[in-house]
Design an enzyme around this catalytic site. Sequence first.
Site, short mmCIF file in Angstrom:
data_model
loop_
_atom_site.label_atom_id
_atom_site.label_comp_id
_atom_site.label_asym_id
_atom_site.label_seq_id
_atom_site.Cartn_x
_atom_site.Cartn_y
_atom_site.Cartn_z
N CYS A 26 -3.36 -25.68 0.11
CA CYS A 26 -2.93 -25.25 -0.93
C CYS A 26 -2.22 -26.73 -1.80
CB CYS A 26 -1.60 -24.45 -1.36
SG CYS A 26 -1.66 -23.03 -0.12
N ASP A 27 -1.41 -27.51 -1.09
CA ASP A 27 -0.75 -28.68 -1.69
C ASP A 27 -1.29 -29.90 -1.32
OD1 ASP A 27 0.87 -26.62 -2.81
OD2 ASP A 27 2.32 -26.62 -1.26
N CYS A 33 1.93 -25.21 3.32
CA CYS A 33 0.55 -24.88 2.94
C CYS A 33 -0.36 -26.15 2.62
CB CYS A 33 0.25 -23.94 1.96
SG CYS A 33 -1.65 -23.51 1.82
#
Length: 302
Positions: free
Chosen positions: A135-136, A132
């Site tokens: 997200c990261d 992701c």
Amino acid sequence: MEHFDCIVIGAGVSGMTAAIYLKRSNLNVLLLEKSAPGGQINRTASIENYPGFQSIDGPTLAMNIYEQVQNLKIDYRYGNVESVREEHNDKIVKTDMGVFKANTVIIATGRTPRELGLENEKPLTGRGVSWCAICDGPLYRDKIVAVVGGGNSAIEEALYLSSICKKVMIIHRRSELRADPILQEHLKNKKNVEFYYNCVVSTLNEKDGRLSSIIVDHKGNSEELKVDGLFIYIGFEPDTKFLKELDLKMDEDYIVVDSNMATSLPGIYACGDVVKKEVYQITTAVGEGAIAALSVKKEFER
Ligand code: NAP
């Protein structure tokens, strides 16, 4: 046991759309989800082909649709569906939070990102290995990352990472990318992106509990690439294991449906990425959710 007109399994964009149409048709609907509403789009950094938005990030689009679900007071509950079975004319949906009965079911469980299948992959997840970028990605600001895959997902997310990271390496197993030409062109114009074609990641090296480098095999030769992060975008597996008690027609674990989104079993419909089809897009998932719901509505009008 609680009884519903229709249970929608999965609150991705397709399932949420189906639930919105069902509720607006005055049907008694239960929407079940085991994770956050939105499904895969929560992992998408930037969507530029959803009409009405020049560009929107996945989590924002997911929340916009979820707000509609809430405003309609749709019965939305957490639950990991373990099985679906038929009992006379009813469908019995068993979850880890209880068992529910319904006249009809819409399966909208989507699919899960595929893994490389390498030894350290699981322990290094969240420690350098990610599925992701949205997200990261921010954890890798000004760092070096690699992206595995050559499809739309890999190239879209690599584009996003290239705006944050010092360097992005695309590792692809073939000599050409599969992604849409417009995405390829955007990425090839980025100065901090390097392409490794005909390359396969064979080893994930770890240091102090984090990913430190990857070994890439290229036509019999191996090369070690120092990376801070590795983002894996190599396709998906449909989430259909919980359906084994049903005698549904499947194709490579995807559900086979007709143009009304009806499966091979009466009263059971499917929509979105869990369905066997040619085009896996947010726009098509949304359209299929509406079709599935309107097919269910027709059943109640008979
Ligand atoms: P995909 O199109 O199936 O691409 C997967 C990529 O991973 C391919 O390049 C494939 O290589 C590679 N791959 C597969 N298994 C591998 C392995 N074990 N090791 C190394 N590489 C491997 O998947 P996707 O990019 O996630 O897209 C899925 C669907 O969603 C597609 O239909 C796509 O068009 C759609 N999508 C659309 C958008 C958009 O329009 N905005 C965004 C994202 C996704 P090969 O090329 O050699 O097969």
